[in-house]
Design a protein around this motif. Structure first.
Motif, PDB file in Angstrom:
ATOM      1  N   GLU A   1       0.930  -1.302   0.152  1.00 39.14           N
ATOM      2  CA  GLU A   1       0.036  -0.067   0.114  1.00 39.14           C
ATOM      3  C   GLU A   1       0.724   1.331  -0.086  1.00 39.14           C
ATOM      4  OE1 GLU A   1      -2.624  -0.607   3.527  1.00 39.14           O
ATOM      5  OE2 GLU A   1      -4.195  -0.880   2.038  1.00 39.14           O
ATOM      6  N   ARG A   2       1.805   1.257   0.836  1.00 40.61           N
ATOM      7  CA  ARG A   2       2.839   2.526   0.743  1.00 40.61           C
ATOM      8  C   ARG A   2       3.602   2.628  -0.493  1.00 40.61           C
ATOM      9  NH1 ARG A   2       4.090   4.284   5.974  1.00 40.61           N
ATOM     10  NH2 ARG A   2       5.844   5.324   5.385  1.00 40.61           N
ATOM     11  N   GLU A   3       3.706   1.456  -1.157  1.00 39.61           N
ATOM     12  CA  GLU A   3       4.376   1.707  -2.432  1.00 39.61           C
ATOM     13  C   GLU A   3       3.722   2.334  -3.562  1.00 39.61           C
ATOM     14  OE1 GLU A   3       7.805   1.475  -5.088  1.00 39.61           O
ATOM     15  OE2 GLU A   3       7.677   1.021  -2.850  1.00 39.61           O
ATOM     16  N   LEU A   4       2.370   1.831  -3.459  1.00 38.26           N
ATOM     17  CA  LEU A   4       1.301   2.329  -4.296  1.00 38.26           C
ATOM     18  C   LEU A   4       0.933   3.880  -3.854  1.00 38.26           C
ATOM     19  CD1 LEU A   4      -1.625  -0.490  -4.162  1.00 38.26           C
ATOM     20  CD2 LEU A   4      -0.008   0.084  -6.094  1.00 38.26           C
ATOM     21  N   ILE A   5       1.127   4.015  -2.715  1.00 41.38           N
ATOM     22  CA  ILE A   5       0.910   5.594  -2.270  1.00 41.38           C
ATOM     23  C   ILE A   5       2.106   6.336  -2.923  1.00 41.38           C
ATOM     24  CG2 ILE A   5       0.497   7.231  -0.452  1.00 41.38           C
ATOM     25  CD1 ILE A   5      -0.689   4.867   1.155  1.00 41.38           C
ATOM     26  N   TYR A   6       3.065   5.723  -2.913  1.00 41.94           N
ATOM     27  CA  TYR A   6       4.267   6.471  -3.217  1.00 41.94           C
ATOM     28  C   TYR A   6       4.378   6.658  -4.762  1.00 41.94           C
ATOM     29  CZ  TYR A   6       9.287   7.393  -4.554  1.00 41.94           C
ATOM     30  OH  TYR A   6      10.214   7.889  -5.050  1.00 41.94           O
ATOM     31  N   ASN A   7       3.869   5.690  -5.446  1.00 40.99           N
ATOM     32  CA  ASN A   7       3.800   5.898  -6.943  1.00 40.99           C
ATOM     33  C   ASN A   7       2.852   6.800  -7.397  1.00 40.99           C
ATOM     34  OD1 ASN A   7       5.810   3.977  -7.397  1.00 40.99           O
ATOM     35  ND2 ASN A   7       4.460   2.375  -7.510  1.00 40.99           N
ATOM     36  N   GLU A   8       1.710   6.841  -6.368  1.00 42.00           N
ATOM     37  CA  GLU A   8       0.824   7.872  -6.823  1.00 42.00           C
ATOM     38  C   GLU A   8       1.189   9.361  -6.681  1.00 42.00           C
ATOM     39  OE1 GLU A   8      -3.796   8.955  -5.703  1.00 42.00           O
ATOM     40  OE2 GLU A   8      -2.978   6.942  -5.166  1.00 42.00           O
ATOM     41  N   PHE A   9       1.914   9.584  -5.418  1.00 40.24           N
ATOM     42  CA  PHE A   9       2.093  10.777  -5.042  1.00 40.24           C
ATOM     43  C   PHE A   9       3.735  11.151  -5.164  1.00 40.24           C
ATOM     44  CE2 PHE A   9      -1.493  10.296  -2.527  1.00 40.24           C
ATOM     45  CZ  PHE A   9      -1.873  11.333  -2.111  1.00 40.24           C
ATOM     46  N   LYS A  10       4.551  10.422  -5.926  1.00 40.02           N
ATOM     47  CA  LYS A  10       5.720  10.715  -6.076  1.00 40.02           C
ATOM     48  C   LYS A  10       5.958  12.097  -7.237  1.00 40.02           C
ATOM     49  CE  LYS A  10       6.706   7.437  -9.773  1.00 40.02           C
ATOM     50  NZ  LYS A  10       7.629   6.274 -10.216  1.00 40.02           N
ATOM     51  N   ASP A  11       4.702  12.043  -8.025  1.00 39.80           N
ATOM     52  CA  ASP A  11       4.710  13.184  -9.099  1.00 39.80           C
ATOM     53  C   ASP A  11       4.167  14.419  -8.308  1.00 39.80           C
ATOM     54  OD1 ASP A  11       6.048  11.839 -10.921  1.00 39.80           O
ATOM     55  OD2 ASP A  11       4.307  10.786 -11.708  1.00 39.80           O
ATOM     56  N   LYS A  12       3.802  14.154  -7.305  1.00 45.78           N
ATOM     57  CA  LYS A  12       3.032  15.476  -6.609  1.00 45.78           C
ATOM     58  C   LYS A  12       3.868  16.121  -5.670  1.00 45.78           C
ATOM     59  CE  LYS A  12      -1.814  13.499  -7.004  1.00 45.78           C
ATOM     60  NZ  LYS A  12      -2.823  13.060  -6.562  1.00 45.78           N
ATOM     61  N   GLU A  13       4.858  15.658  -5.357  1.00 40.72           N
ATOM     62  CA  GLU A  13       6.071  16.096  -4.229  1.00 40.72           C
ATOM     63  C   GLU A  13       6.167  17.685  -4.882  1.00 40.72           C
ATOM     64  OE1 GLU A  13       9.777  14.966  -2.092  1.00 40.72           O
ATOM     65  OE2 GLU A  13       9.368  13.645  -3.387  1.00 40.72           O
ATOM     66  N   GLY A  14       6.237  18.568  -3.989  1.00 38.95           N
ATOM     67  CA  GLY A  14       6.301  19.796  -4.014  1.00 38.95           C
ATOM     68  C   GLY A  14       5.010  20.565  -4.829  1.00 38.95           C
ATOM     69  N   LYS A  15       3.747  19.840  -4.921  1.00 42.17           N
ATOM     70  CA  LYS A  15       2.553  20.709  -5.258  1.00 42.17           C
ATOM     71  C   LYS A  15       1.632  20.696  -4.229  1.00 42.17           C
ATOM     72  CE  LYS A  15       3.541  18.785 -10.019  1.00 42.17           C
ATOM     73  NZ  LYS A  15       3.074  18.007 -11.239  1.00 42.17           N
ATOM     74  N   LEU A  16       0.532  21.044  -4.496  1.00 42.52           N
ATOM     75  CA  LEU A  16      -0.486  21.113  -3.591  1.00 42.52           C
ATOM     76  C   LEU A  16      -1.543  20.106  -3.494  1.00 42.52           C
ATOM     77  CD1 LEU A  16      -1.793  25.106  -4.089  1.00 42.52           C
ATOM     78  CD2 LEU A  16      -0.209  24.208  -2.430  1.00 42.52           C
ATOM     79  N   VAL A  17      -2.169  19.904  -2.237  1.00 45.96           N
ATOM     80  CA  VAL A  17      -3.124  18.740  -2.163  1.00 45.96           C
ATOM     81  C   VAL A  17      -3.997  19.455  -1.266  1.00 45.96           C
ATOM     82  CG1 VAL A  17      -1.764  16.554  -2.681  1.00 45.96           C
ATOM     83  CG2 VAL A  17      -1.669  17.673  -0.449  1.00 45.96           C
ATOM     84  N   LYS A  18      -5.328  19.045  -1.620  1.00 48.16           N
ATOM     85  CA  LYS A  18      -6.448  19.152  -0.571  1.00 48.16           C
ATOM     86  C   LYS A  18      -6.799  18.095   0.286  1.00 48.16           C
ATOM     87  CE  LYS A  18      -8.096  22.899  -3.899  1.00 48.16           C
ATOM     88  NZ  LYS A  18      -9.332  23.413  -4.678  1.00 48.16           N
ATOM     89  N   GLY A  19      -7.183  18.375   1.536  1.00 50.00           N
ATOM     90  CA  GLY A  19      -7.624  17.218   2.423  1.00 50.00           C
ATOM     91  C   GLY A  19      -8.482  17.589   3.424  1.00 50.00           C
TER      92      GLY A  19
END
Length: 541
Positions: free
Chosen positions: A154-172
């Motif tokens: 799961e951590r690997e899946l999350i990493y793959n999903e968010f690795k391109d979002k590093e340095g970008k905005l997210v809403k939560g």
């Protein structure tokens, strides 16, 4: 009890299948992870020197364990070798140098096969005593590894999903608070963590509050949520403007730099690639709509939008706005500027608790000193008097040198004679002579300080110690103390590049300073230390 274990093991393949589908994890990854764990458990129980192989049995939905032994003439390693004579006696089909494989029956459903194997090969394999223990541990291991594998996958899946979002905005959505005042944020498919150190001062949140944050970095190794968020990072301001100003996304307006004191104030430097597009106007928006949207998201943090200029001096003047600057003195070698402002504008230029000048320095990358016009005139006269201490330098020549950018005998001594000549104040011969006279003056003053230090009975101050280093003046001593250097030993030990960075010198000046400090330690410093050693009482040995 046996029935329960059998059910668990029989259904393990089905469980893996279901988990893989529900979590979106590759089934082969889970199988491989469990195989490795069971293999390790087998070596721990049966012996580390044994050679095992674990295979997943698709038909039965369970993991089979195999033991391999090499056929040899004489056995040296009983756990890994079997004698050719023993092979033939038991009717096994194998030749010298080949491997014999035995399935290790450990599943409760294979109890009958295990009993038969122990009867036939128990003394040869030596598995009987540990077989039941391994069966229990293997089942527990499979379950634990499955759960752990799920988490890791799961951590690997999350990493793959968010690795391109590093340095970008997210809403939560704020979900809960953890120990240390860390905030757990629901990001949809996963959770993110907003550490206390990445939160903006004076901002408060409650569960279910909406939050916008920057993905600071991804933690692949930690136990908590892998997505680390930030509300403090200056990039948050940059990304918020990118979201509000289409011209930035289109590449018409460029953000050059951002300086920030989170929760209080930010400065952002912008420029435009099109002459007909005002970068400040684009960022402010109609009636301030765009900048106000950013300020609102930053919960009231003030934002100054500054026009970028390729000329460092003009850029710095823009950065300290709204203060008015009347004069700029640039020291390119030390990446430092001195800004002169009207007396009545001094506090405005510095800002509350120095905030304006700190942000301007961060924004431009230059060290900034701000002084009033009155103080500047005082310093000017002090510098001119200081330059006149060099033999043969008149008041007129001192003023010309000052206008050329030289403030002290040390600066003259540090300068290359060719650079002195290029100012037009003196010719080449005069430049070399002036350089040598300045160095002689500094050495004369240092010698006077050495004599005073040898006569002094109390401990030398940090300033007095550093002033004994050859070739430096009072300003360099002040900068060294400000940077945390208090002794010649500390300077001599420090790495050249780090010394330059800490004090704000060029690498060349830092190198010369280290050499000078070491020279002092090797020569005059020993004399000072010898003179200052406590004398023995008379009659003592």
């Amino acid at each position: 009890m046996a029935t329960n274990n059998n059910t668990v093991e029989t259904n393990l393949g089905f469980i893996i299948e279901q988990v893989a589908k529900e979590k979106g994890i590759d089934k082969s990854v889970l199988i491989k992870t469990i195989e490795n764990a069971i293999h390790k458990a087998a070596q721990n129980i049966f012996g580390e020197n044994r050679e095992f192989e674990v295979r997943f049995n698709e038909e039965k939905g369970q993991f089979d364990l195999f033991l391999y032994m090499m056929v040899v003439e004489e056995v040296d390693l009983p756990e890994r070798e079997i004698a050719l004579e023993e092979v033939r006696k038991r009717g096994l089909e194998a030749e010298l140098g080949e491997e014999l494989g035995f399935q290790v029956f450990w599943h409760p459903s294979d109890a009958l096969s295990a009993k038969q194997q122990d009867a036939e090969y128990g003394d040869l394999l030596g598995l009987k005593q540990a077989r039941s223990t391994f069966g229990r541990i293997a089942a527990q291991t499979a379950k634990q590894v499955l759960l752990s594998g799920i988490r890791e996958a799961e951590r690997e899946l999350i990493y793959n999903e968010f690795k391109d979002k590093e340095g970008k905005l997210v809403k939560g959505i704020v979900r809960r608070f953890e120990k240390g005042n860390n905030i757990v944020v629901d990001l949809g498919k996963t959770e993110g963590i907003l550490p206390a150190k990445e939160q903006t001062p004076r901002e408060t949140y409650r569960p279910n509050d909406r939050i916008v944050a920057l993905v600071k970095h991804l933690d692949r190794e930690g136990k908590g949520p892998p997505v680390i968020l930030s509300r403090q990072d200056p990039k948050l301001v940059e990304r918020l403007f990118e979201a509000e100003v289409p011209e930035i996304d289109e590449g018409i307006v460029r953000i050059w730099s951002v300086a920030r004191e989170p929760g209080a104030r930010s400065k952002i430097a912008v420029s435009s690639h099109h002459a007909d597009v005002d970068p400040l106007g684009a960022c402010v928006g109609v009636k301030g709509s765009r900048v106000q949207a950013v300020v609102q998201e930053l919960r009231g943090e003030k934002v100054d939008i500054v026009p970028y200029d390729p000329d460092p001096a003009k850029f710095v003047i823009n950065a300290v706005q709204p203060a008015e600057v009347t004069k700029v003195i640039v020291n390119s070698e030390d990446q430092r500027m001195e800004l002169v402002v009207p007396d009545e504008k001094l506090s405005l230029a510095i800002g509350r608790k120095g905030q304006n000048v700190r942000l301007a320095s961060q924004l431009t990358g230059w060290k900034l000193d701000i002084i009033s016009e009155t103080r500047f005139r005082q310093l000017e006269e002090e510098s001119i008097r200081g330059l006149q201490q060099i033999e043969g330098v008149s008041n007129e020549l001192a003023r010309e040198l000052y206008r050329a950018g030289f403030r002290s005998p040390e600066e003259i001594a540090d300068a290359d004679p060719n650079d002195l000549a290029s100012t037009g104040v003196v010719d080449e011969a005069g430049a070399q002579n002036l350089h040598d006279l300045a160095a002689a003056y500094l050495e004369k003053i240092r010698r006077q300080r050495l004599e005073a230090a040898q006569k002094k009975t109390e401990a030398l101050s940090d300033k007095e110690k550093l002033a004994l280093i050859p070739g430096i003046g009072d300003r360099t001593v002040e900068l060294l103390i400000e940077a945390g250097f208090h002794t010649p030993e500390g300077i001599a030990r420090e790495d050249e590049v780090r010394l330059a960075q800490r004090v704000g010198f060029s690498n060349h000046k830092a190198s010369q300073l280290k050499i000078a400090a070491q020279h002092l330690l090797d020569t005059d410093w020993k004399t000072i230390q010898a003179v200052r050693l406590p004398k023995r009482p008379s009659g003592s040995r």
